[in-house]
Design an enzyme around this catalytic site. Sequence first.
Site, PDB file in Angstrom:
ATOM      1  N   ARG A 101      14.376   4.790  46.342  1.00 21.08           N
ATOM      2  CA  ARG A 101      13.945   6.125  46.207  1.00 21.08           C
ATOM      3  C   ARG A 101      14.901   7.197  46.925  1.00 21.08           C
ATOM      4  O   ARG A 101      15.076   6.746  48.433  1.00 21.08           O
ATOM      5  CB  ARG A 101      12.673   6.299  46.864  1.00 21.08           C
ATOM      6  CG  ARG A 101      12.195   7.660  46.841  1.00 21.08           C
ATOM      7  CD  ARG A 101      10.647   8.098  47.196  1.00 21.08           C
ATOM      8  NE  ARG A 101       9.945   7.807  45.847  1.00 21.08           N
ATOM      9  CZ  ARG A 101       8.777   8.088  45.796  1.00 21.08           C
ATOM     10  NH1 ARG A 101       7.983   8.876  46.601  1.00 21.08           N
ATOM     11  NH2 ARG A 101       7.960   8.090  44.634  1.00 21.08           N
ATOM     12  N   HIS A 128      12.145  10.389  37.510  1.00 22.22           N
ATOM     13  CA  HIS A 128      11.243   9.384  37.958  1.00 22.22           C
ATOM     14  C   HIS A 128      10.778   8.457  36.871  1.00 22.22           C
ATOM     15  O   HIS A 128       9.702   8.723  36.334  1.00 22.22           O
ATOM     16  CB  HIS A 128      10.162  10.241  38.627  1.00 22.22           C
ATOM     17  CG  HIS A 128       9.148   9.526  39.410  1.00 22.22           C
ATOM     18  ND1 HIS A 128       9.559   8.119  39.690  1.00 22.22           N
ATOM     19  CD2 HIS A 128       8.025  10.002  40.192  1.00 22.22           C
ATOM     20  CE1 HIS A 128       8.536   7.641  40.856  1.00 22.22           C
ATOM     21  NE2 HIS A 128       7.809   9.031  40.880  1.00 22.22           N
ATOM     22  N   GLN A 131       7.212   6.363  36.789  1.00 17.74           N
ATOM     23  CA  GLN A 131       6.199   7.538  36.603  1.00 17.74           C
ATOM     24  C   GLN A 131       6.040   7.801  35.168  1.00 17.74           C
ATOM     25  O   GLN A 131       4.960   7.757  34.459  1.00 17.74           O
ATOM     26  CB  GLN A 131       6.435   8.641  37.360  1.00 17.74           C
ATOM     27  CG  GLN A 131       5.485   9.697  37.209  1.00 17.74           C
ATOM     28  CD  GLN A 131       4.073   9.248  38.002  1.00 17.74           C
ATOM     29  OE1 GLN A 131       4.013   8.877  39.103  1.00 17.74           O
ATOM     30  NE2 GLN A 131       3.226   9.362  37.249  1.00 17.74           N
ATOM     31  N   ASP A 210       3.032  19.275  38.310  1.00 20.78           N
ATOM     32  CA  ASP A 210       3.388  18.485  39.277  1.00 20.78           C
ATOM     33  C   ASP A 210       3.619  19.389  40.554  1.00 20.78           C
ATOM     34  O   ASP A 210       3.574  20.769  40.328  1.00 20.78           O
ATOM     35  CB  ASP A 210       4.668  17.755  38.961  1.00 20.78           C
ATOM     36  CG  ASP A 210       5.326  16.908  40.217  1.00 20.78           C
ATOM     37  OD1 ASP A 210       4.453  16.794  41.288  1.00 20.78           O
ATOM     38  OD2 ASP A 210       6.627  16.488  40.112  1.00 20.78           O
ATOM     39  N   CYS A 250       1.053  13.118  38.481  1.00 22.03           N
ATOM     40  CA  CYS A 250       1.803  12.223  38.914  1.00 22.03           C
ATOM     41  C   CYS A 250       1.161  11.955  40.434  1.00 22.03           C
ATOM     42  O   CYS A 250       1.437  10.740  41.026  1.00 22.03           O
ATOM     43  CB  CYS A 250       3.348  12.247  39.102  1.00 22.03           C
ATOM     44  SG  CYS A 250       4.043  13.621  39.873  1.00 22.03           S
ATOM     45  N   ARG A 278       0.726   2.533  37.073  1.00 19.48           N
ATOM     46  CA  ARG A 278       2.175   2.675  37.853  1.00 19.48           C
ATOM     47  C   ARG A 278       2.574   1.163  38.032  1.00 19.48           C
ATOM     48  O   ARG A 278       3.529   0.717  38.116  1.00 19.48           O
ATOM     49  CB  ARG A 278       2.093   3.169  38.923  1.00 19.48           C
ATOM     50  CG  ARG A 278       2.245   4.768  39.067  1.00 19.48           C
ATOM     51  CD  ARG A 278       3.581   5.446  38.328  1.00 19.48           C
ATOM     52  NE  ARG A 278       4.509   4.783  39.169  1.00 19.48           N
ATOM     53  CZ  ARG A 278       5.063   5.595  40.224  1.00 19.48           C
ATOM     54  NH1 ARG A 278       4.695   6.612  40.586  1.00 19.48           N
ATOM     55  NH2 ARG A 278       6.135   4.992  40.787  1.00 19.48           N
TER      56      ARG A 278
HETATM   57  N1   CP Z   1       3.701   9.690  41.885  1.00 14.17           N
HETATM   58  C1   CP Z   1       4.555   8.984  42.950  1.00 14.17           C
HETATM   59  O1   CP Z   1       5.375   8.772  42.771  1.00 14.17           O
HETATM   60  O2   CP Z   1       3.658   9.082  44.180  1.00 14.17           O
HETATM   61  P1   CP Z   1       4.411   8.724  45.391  1.00 14.17           P
HETATM   62  O3   CP Z   1       5.476   9.554  45.844  1.00 14.17           O
HETATM   63  O4   CP Z   1       3.173   8.487  46.432  1.00 14.17           O
HETATM   64  O5   CP Z   1       5.115   7.308  45.189  1.00 14.17           O
HETATM   65  N1  NVA Z   2       8.481  15.978  41.961  1.00 12.70           N
HETATM   66  C1  NVA Z   2       7.858  15.377  43.099  1.00 12.70           C
HETATM   67  C2  NVA Z   2       7.219  14.029  42.727  1.00 12.70           C
HETATM   68  C3  NVA Z   2       6.309  13.286  43.516  1.00 12.70           C
HETATM   69  C4  NVA Z   2       5.989  11.901  43.144  1.00 12.70           C
HETATM   70  C5  NVA Z   2       8.896  15.043  44.244  1.00 12.70           C
HETATM   71  O1  NVA Z   2      10.117  14.890  44.004  1.00 12.70           O
HETATM   72  O2  NVA Z   2       8.829  15.066  45.492  1.00 12.70           O
END
Ligand code: CP
Ligand code: NVA
Length: 293
Positions: A101, A128, A131, A210, A250, A278
């Site tokens: 990440r 993502h 997701q 989101d 999400c 997930r």
């Molecule tokens: N939806 C999602 O990716 O959640 P987290 O940021 O908690 O992993």
């Molecule tokens: N768009 C958000 C998604 C978190 C799961 C981010 O990137 O922070």
Amino acid sequence: MQARDLLDVDDLTPEELRQLLADAHRMKASGYRGQELAGTTWALIFEKPSLRTRATLDIAVYELGGHPLYLDQKGVGLGQREPVRDVAKNLERWVGGIAARVYRHRTLEELAEHADVPVVNALSDRAHPLQALADAMTLEEAFGDLKGLRVAWVGDGNNVLASLAKVLAPLGAELVAAIPEGYEPEEELPLEVVRDPRQAVQGADAVYTDVWTSMGQEEEAERRRRDFAGFTVDLALFEEAKPTAAFLHCLPAHYGEEVTEEVVYHPRSRVFDQAENRLHAAKAALRFLVGAR
Ligand code: CP
Ligand code: NVA
């Protein structure tokens, strides 16, 4: 041979995508446990916080017989304490795969270029995919075949939207996104952009939103709150969709910004099914990457 990577959903052919989703549904139904990753460790590198992605990748590796090794950015200093290439060149000597990440999508591309093991995107500024796979699974559970399904997005043209668009198009669903001017996605995506949230939501089978401020954009939060005024998915907006419409998010949610509590906890909200899925999507992705069919 170069390892397969999953940096976004379009790394999969439509046929691979369908197979992966079918695999995820099957594993969920049977409570599948396997040994596909037996004897291997998977590195999970997180530059940003996470609940769902970290937990489900860890559990997915464990349920496929492997060992998850969580590495946080403070400890590793990816691209700071040492170059991304060097991290890749070290990790590939020890692990069967890497999930990362990251702030910049380029970091993932560099990991994938330099590590001869599969690299999975656990969220970047651009995409993502894990997701989106879980979202497609959740919609299939709710509606069956997604052909002709109308999905409305309300909010930022962000990473979650980009991967959602790339998963829905090959499955035959339509995506209409209400996005304020200036917040459109950077890349060309298979979707229709409108300005009025009600226009996007009317007649929709599912409504997805989101956060307005993604991780890494915290300094813009105040401006974004102003620019996204009128884009909150509250009960009144959700009720503009079909009476059978599902609500998706999400998570995490910023209550009172992009969504209200009554919508997240609405009887037709599927947000916790998305979270549950997930795990199954992650297991299917890992099985796919190690060549298990
Ligand atoms: N939806 C999602 O990716 O959640 P987290 O940021 O908690 O992993
Ligand atoms: N768009 C958000 C998604 C978190 C799961 C981010 O990137 O922070």
